[in-house]
Design a protein around this motif. Sequence first.
Motif, mmCIF file in Angstrom:
data_model
loop_
_atom_site.group_PDB
_atom_site.id
_atom_site.type_symbol
_atom_site.label_atom_id
_atom_site.label_comp_id
_atom_site.label_asym_id
_atom_site.label_seq_id
_atom_site.Cartn_x
_atom_site.Cartn_y
_atom_site.Cartn_z
ATOM 1 N N PRO A 85 -1.027 127.614 28.580
ATOM 2 C CA PRO A 85 -2.794 128.076 28.553
ATOM 3 C C PRO A 85 -2.912 129.414 29.597
ATOM 4 O O PRO A 85 -3.063 130.429 28.700
ATOM 5 C CB PRO A 85 -3.123 127.008 28.922
ATOM 6 C CG PRO A 85 -3.064 126.131 29.731
ATOM 7 C CD PRO A 85 -1.687 126.523 29.771
ATOM 8 N N GLN A 86 -1.541 129.508 29.808
ATOM 9 C CA GLN A 86 -1.784 131.491 30.564
ATOM 10 C C GLN A 86 -1.505 132.200 30.024
ATOM 11 O O GLN A 86 -1.160 133.379 30.369
ATOM 12 C CB GLN A 86 -1.369 130.939 31.808
ATOM 13 C CG GLN A 86 0.259 131.047 31.970
ATOM 14 C CD GLN A 86 0.569 129.738 32.314
ATOM 15 O OE1 GLN A 86 0.023 128.588 32.232
ATOM 16 N NE2 GLN A 86 1.821 129.087 32.762
ATOM 17 N N GLY A 87 0.136 132.190 28.899
ATOM 18 C CA GLY A 87 0.202 132.607 27.933
ATOM 19 C C GLY A 87 1.246 133.443 28.744
ATOM 20 O O GLY A 87 1.761 132.849 29.354
ATOM 21 N N LEU A 88 2.406 133.571 27.529
ATOM 22 C CA LEU A 88 3.294 134.502 27.920
ATOM 23 C C LEU A 88 4.012 135.864 28.970
ATOM 24 O O LEU A 88 2.888 137.233 28.083
ATOM 25 C CB LEU A 88 4.331 134.727 26.725
ATOM 26 C CG LEU A 88 4.388 133.128 26.102
ATOM 27 C CD1 LEU A 88 5.493 133.225 24.951
ATOM 28 C CD2 LEU A 88 4.888 132.256 27.241
ATOM 29 N N ASP A 89 4.079 135.599 30.175
ATOM 30 C CA ASP A 89 4.426 137.465 29.846
ATOM 31 C C ASP A 89 6.181 138.549 29.493
ATOM 32 O O ASP A 89 6.357 139.635 29.985
ATOM 33 C CB ASP A 89 4.534 137.191 31.874
ATOM 34 C CG ASP A 89 2.913 137.249 32.105
ATOM 35 O OD1 ASP A 89 1.548 137.507 32.231
ATOM 36 O OD2 ASP A 89 2.974 136.069 32.247
ATOM 37 N N GLY A 90 6.625 137.709 29.113
ATOM 38 C CA GLY A 90 7.959 137.757 28.770
ATOM 39 C C GLY A 90 8.406 136.580 27.670
ATOM 40 O O GLY A 90 8.133 135.235 27.982
#
Length: 276
Positions: A85-90
């Motif tokens: 749920p925190q999303g993608l950084d890469g």
Amino acid sequence: MGGLLEGKTILITGIITDASIAFRAAAIAQEQDATVLITGIPERLRLIDRIAKRLPKEVPPAIGLDITNEDDLNALAGKVRELAPQGLDGVLHSIAFAPRTLMGPEAKPFLEGPGPDAAKAFEISAWSYASLARAVLPVLNEGASLVGMDFDPRTAMPYYNWMGVAKAALESVNRYVAREVGEAKRARSNLVAAGPIKTLAAKAIAGTATDDAAKLNQLNEYWDGASPIGWNVDDPTAVGKSIVALLSDWLPATTGSIVYVDGGASHNTWLPESFN
Ligand SMILES: NC(=O)c1ccc[n+]([C@@H]2O[C@H](COP(=O)([O-])OP(=O)(O)OC[C@H]3O[C@@H](n4cnc5c(N)ncnc54)[C@H](O)[C@@H]3O)[C@@H](O)[C@H]2O)c1
């Protein structure tokens, strides 16, 4: 001190064996404290989950993703959100394919490469970089980093043929992806142009099935000779580390670009020993 990717969540595509460049990148990303999610081709998910057990840390089951399947692409962001749920950084795109007519033992000469097959190679190896970017955009965090895999296509080389053309297209796709993800999320997009590494995909570069190993050895010898610092087809560590560097915050002003991780072979002219 924490690792280079501490606090980051990274989506890795393209694991099919533990020799895959994507596998090495995933392992090094975990060693650098990333949370790693993986995708895999739907028909091989059980195998890919088994391979993923060899990573240093556990990962959730691979998300099924055939990069040419619109349903898979449309479902990707939702599946990522469920797991992270925190999303993608890469995101790593480590995907390429060319039909048998274009690469490997049954390949036709370049001039006879069938158009529909060249289009398939383009779809999976170049267009798909943009379609992956589109699919992950809703779950991409501000300042994220996208990385794709290149094999320097600036010169023609034996065997690579239409895949070389697809890689040249990928370089252009990367520049356009960089424009749109930069504008949308201040995200970066770059390619790693790797030297040859012994993987499933590399066997296709080497040509005929019967002399695969010998051809790969010859290619390695050439690369090692052309590189001022040496090159080893059996060791994807340098490629994996460089992918992780691009996924980190340490190349913050590099986008739309290509990082050559090939021992410098593409920047050096090699002649036989006897010439010295
Ligand atoms: N091995 C090399 O010498 C080398 C050098 C430079 C660049 N590259 C590039 O690195 C990337 C990874 O290749 P690799 O060498 O690790 O080989 P690999 O065979 O381990 O990986 C290729 C991956 O592409 C995936 N793939 C193919 N068609 C797909 C589709 N329709 N949907 C989703 N995934 C699909 C395969 O499942 C596989 O996981 C490729 O882009 C390749 O061109 C490889």
